[in-house]
Design a protein around this motif. Sequence first.
Motif, PDB file in Angstrom:
ATOM      1  N   LEU A 158       0.826  -1.209   0.000  1.00 58.42           N
ATOM      2  CA  LEU A 158       0.000   0.000   0.000  1.00 58.42           C
ATOM      3  C   LEU A 158       0.858   1.256   0.000  1.00 58.42           C
ATOM      4  CD1 LEU A 158      -2.820  -1.014   2.520  1.00 58.42           C
ATOM      5  CD2 LEU A 158      -3.034  -0.731   0.049  1.00 58.42           C
ATOM      6  N   GLN A 159       1.931   1.246   0.779  1.00 57.15           N
ATOM      7  CA  GLN A 159       2.801   2.417   0.820  1.00 57.15           C
ATOM      8  C   GLN A 159       3.533   2.625  -0.498  1.00 57.15           C
ATOM      9  OE1 GLN A 159       4.520   3.596   4.946  1.00 57.15           O
ATOM     10  NE2 GLN A 159       4.654   1.376   4.845  1.00 57.15           N
ATOM     11  N   GLN A 160       3.895   1.536  -1.152  1.00 57.71           N
ATOM     12  CA  GLN A 160       4.534   1.668  -2.459  1.00 57.71           C
ATOM     13  C   GLN A 160       3.579   2.299  -3.467  1.00 57.71           C
ATOM     14  OE1 GLN A 160       7.665   1.183  -3.452  1.00 57.71           O
ATOM     15  NE2 GLN A 160       8.253   0.659  -1.362  1.00 57.71           N
ATOM     16  N   LEU A 161       2.326   1.894  -3.412  1.00 57.08           N
ATOM     17  CA  LEU A 161       1.331   2.495  -4.310  1.00 57.08           C
ATOM     18  C   LEU A 161       1.160   3.988  -4.022  1.00 57.08           C
ATOM     19  CD1 LEU A 161      -1.402  -0.324  -4.334  1.00 57.08           C
ATOM     20  CD2 LEU A 161       0.219   0.243  -6.156  1.00 57.08           C
ATOM     21  N   VAL A 162       1.155   4.336  -2.744  1.00 52.80           N
ATOM     22  CA  VAL A 162       1.016   5.745  -2.380  1.00 52.80           C
ATOM     23  C   VAL A 162       2.226   6.539  -2.856  1.00 52.80           C
ATOM     24  CG1 VAL A 162       0.967   7.334  -0.414  1.00 52.80           C
ATOM     25  CG2 VAL A 162      -0.489   5.307  -0.412  1.00 52.80           C
ATOM     26  N   ILE A 163       3.425   5.981  -2.687  1.00 57.37           N
ATOM     27  CA  ILE A 163       4.641   6.683  -3.103  1.00 57.37           C
ATOM     28  C   ILE A 163       4.657   6.882  -4.616  1.00 57.37           C
ATOM     29  CG2 ILE A 163       7.159   6.481  -3.246  1.00 57.37           C
ATOM     30  CD1 ILE A 163       7.068   5.025  -0.548  1.00 57.37           C
ATOM     31  N   VAL A 164       4.238   5.872  -5.364  1.00 55.76           N
ATOM     32  CA  VAL A 164       4.187   5.995  -6.824  1.00 55.76           C
ATOM     33  C   VAL A 164       3.190   7.077  -7.243  1.00 55.76           C
ATOM     34  CG1 VAL A 164       3.542   4.807  -8.952  1.00 55.76           C
ATOM     35  CG2 VAL A 164       4.948   3.632  -7.252  1.00 55.76           C
ATOM     36  N   CYS A 165       2.020   7.069  -6.613  1.00 53.77           N
ATOM     37  CA  CYS A 165       1.004   8.075  -6.937  1.00 53.77           C
ATOM     38  C   CYS A 165       1.428   9.478  -6.507  1.00 53.77           C
ATOM     39  CB  CYS A 165      -0.326   7.718  -6.282  1.00 53.77           C
ATOM     40  SG  CYS A 165      -1.066   6.188  -6.895  1.00 53.77           S
ATOM     41  N   ALA A 166       2.290   9.578  -5.483  1.00 51.28           N
ATOM     42  CA  ALA A 166       2.742  10.878  -4.996  1.00 51.28           C
ATOM     43  C   ALA A 166       3.985  11.374  -5.721  1.00 51.28           C
ATOM     44  CB  ALA A 166       3.022  10.810  -3.495  1.00 51.28           C
ATOM     45  N   GLY A 193       6.883   9.585  -6.217  1.00 52.22           N
ATOM     46  CA  GLY A 193       8.141   9.042  -5.720  1.00 52.22           C
ATOM     47  C   GLY A 193       8.635   9.653  -4.432  1.00 52.22           C
ATOM     48  N   GLU A 194       7.873  10.531  -3.805  1.00 48.65           N
ATOM     49  CA  GLU A 194       8.268  11.174  -2.554  1.00 48.65           C
ATOM     50  C   GLU A 194       7.310  10.749  -1.458  1.00 48.65           C
ATOM     51  OE1 GLU A 194      10.364  13.108   0.173  1.00 48.65           O
ATOM     52  OE2 GLU A 194      10.955  12.951  -1.931  1.00 48.65           O
ATOM     53  N   ILE A 195       7.843  10.082  -0.425  1.00 48.32           N
ATOM     54  CA  ILE A 195       6.973   9.546   0.620  1.00 48.32           C
ATOM     55  C   ILE A 195       6.327  10.649   1.442  1.00 48.32           C
ATOM     56  CG2 ILE A 195       8.836   9.319   2.316  1.00 48.32           C
ATOM     57  CD1 ILE A 195       7.422   6.752   3.263  1.00 48.32           C
ATOM     58  N   ILE A 196       7.006  11.792   1.607  1.00 50.88           N
ATOM     59  CA  ILE A 196       6.429  12.871   2.400  1.00 50.88           C
ATOM     60  C   ILE A 196       5.174  13.415   1.743  1.00 50.88           C
ATOM     61  CG2 ILE A 196       6.875  15.141   3.398  1.00 50.88           C
ATOM     62  CD1 ILE A 196       8.420  12.827   4.656  1.00 50.88           C
ATOM     63  N   ALA A 197       5.140  13.427   0.412  1.00 49.82           N
ATOM     64  CA  ALA A 197       3.943  13.896  -0.291  1.00 49.82           C
ATOM     65  C   ALA A 197       2.761  12.961  -0.089  1.00 49.82           C
ATOM     66  CB  ALA A 197       4.237  14.056  -1.782  1.00 49.82           C
ATOM     67  N   GLY A 198       3.047  11.714   0.226  1.00 46.91           N
ATOM     68  CA  GLY A 198       1.972  10.750   0.447  1.00 46.91           C
ATOM     69  C   GLY A 198       1.586  10.576   1.899  1.00 46.91           C
ATOM     70  N   VAL A 199       2.104  11.432   2.796  1.00 47.45           N
ATOM     71  CA  VAL A 199       1.800  11.311   4.222  1.00 47.45           C
ATOM     72  C   VAL A 199       0.303  11.406   4.520  1.00 47.45           C
ATOM     73  CG1 VAL A 199       2.029  12.552   6.427  1.00 47.45           C
ATOM     74  CG2 VAL A 199       4.056  11.937   5.122  1.00 47.45           C
ATOM     75  N   PRO A 200      -0.459  12.336   3.895  1.00 48.04           N
ATOM     76  CA  PRO A 200      -1.904  12.376   4.189  1.00 48.04           C
ATOM     77  C   PRO A 200      -2.616  11.059   3.888  1.00 48.04           C
ATOM     78  CG  PRO A 200      -1.224  14.387   3.095  1.00 48.04           C
ATOM     79  CD  PRO A 200      -0.061  13.467   3.031  1.00 48.04           C
ATOM     80  N   ALA A 201      -2.275  10.430   2.763  1.00 48.95           N
ATOM     81  CA  ALA A 201      -2.910   9.153   2.421  1.00 48.95           C
ATOM     82  C   ALA A 201      -2.503   8.064   3.412  1.00 48.95           C
ATOM     83  CB  ALA A 201      -2.526   8.748   0.997  1.00 48.95           C
ATOM     84  N   ILE A 202      -1.231   8.042   3.808  1.00 54.43           N
ATOM     85  CA  ILE A 202      -0.768   7.047   4.779  1.00 54.43           C
ATOM     86  C   ILE A 202      -1.452   7.269   6.128  1.00 54.43           C
ATOM     87  CG2 ILE A 202       1.247   6.199   6.035  1.00 54.43           C
ATOM     88  CD1 ILE A 202       2.939   6.880   3.592  1.00 54.43           C
ATOM     89  N   ALA A 203      -1.621   8.540   6.515  1.00 52.44           N
ATOM     90  CA  ALA A 203      -2.295   8.841   7.778  1.00 52.44           C
ATOM     91  C   ALA A 203      -3.747   8.368   7.744  1.00 52.44           C
ATOM     92  CB  ALA A 203      -2.233  10.341   8.059  1.00 52.44           C
ATOM     93  N   CYS A 204      -4.411   8.515   6.602  1.00 59.42           N
ATOM     94  CA  CYS A 204      -5.796   8.038   6.473  1.00 59.42           C
ATOM     95  C   CYS A 204      -5.863   6.517   6.596  1.00 59.42           C
ATOM     96  CB  CYS A 204      -6.383   8.492   5.144  1.00 59.42           C
ATOM     97  SG  CYS A 204      -6.671  10.277   5.036  1.00 59.42           S
ATOM     98  N   MET A 205      -4.928   5.802   5.978  1.00 63.99           N
ATOM     99  CA  MET A 205      -4.908   4.345   6.099  1.00 63.99           C
ATOM    100  C   MET A 205      -4.616   3.918   7.538  1.00 63.99           C
ATOM    101  SD  MET A 205      -3.128   2.990   2.560  1.00 63.99           S
ATOM    102  CE  MET A 205      -1.598   3.890   2.789  1.00 63.99           C
TER     103      MET A 205
END
Length: 294
Positions: free
Chosen positions: A241-249, A251-263
């Motif tokens: 799931l985190q890999q999918l979020v990073i790809v959608c963001a 390639g930057e994990i910090i940009a995907g923090v809101p989605a990770i926080a929701c999960m």
Amino acid sequence: ITDKIFHRNFLNSLRFVTGLVLVSGCVMIYMHRVALDASRRLAQIRPEPMDPAITGGNIGRRRRKKRAPGLFESLLVIAHSPYLLCIATLVLSYGFCMNFTEVTWKTMVRRCHPDLASYQKFQGWFSTALGLAVFTMSVAAPVITRMCGWHISALIVPMVMAALALPLYASAFHTTGDACERIAVIAGSVHNLASKSLKFTLFDPTKNMAYLPLPDDVRGKGQAAIDVLGSRIGKSGAALLQQLVIVCAGGEIIAGVPAIACMYAVATVAWITAVNALAHRLPPKMLKRGQDIN
């Protein structure tokens, strides 16, 4: 200590730590050999034979090794029992929450400690703090479970982890300066210390206690199935799931923090819901205060 000895030379510090690990492993092997030899000598003195696995003899009938269930078989066992499904939700939710926060936290740690020697020093401090936290909670956990009972003891872990995850994700999302990054590192460190120490002292005992009302055959199959499910799906599912979020963001994990926080929030809600469902199914005497879970 290694920084002072080797003057912040990361390569020499790494060699020194690796040497300590190798020496410790050799000492453990030697101590295991001594203990095994002492057990076999004791077995020859005692009138009653000990376990054949220790003595090396063929006394009595050997038990057949139980085959570990496969992933599909584990899913079938859990799917046919709502009770086991609740326990599996506990295990999976913990695995998801830990993986979600650990990746974000380690990313912030690398930002605050780009130097390898500094990063190694921080990890050494964290390992020491973790040992102290586990020791402290191992003393406090029996008191908590006796005072609060199973239900509240089982709810403490997800509620504490959720409360500590809020400042981590909030500061990680607003990384506008060094202050926010340091707050994220501190919040993530406290979260990991609390979650790992609570796992061994509250989460595991309450989870194991939930198996007790089940019949022996269902308990054995269910526990084996949940162990397989938790080890294979928990970590790998959260990582996917985190890999999918990073790809959608991008390639930057910090940009995907809101989605990770929701999960993370979804996993926490499922965790608390499963604990409440188990509390309604457990025998009343197990929920009373004054019961020692450990």
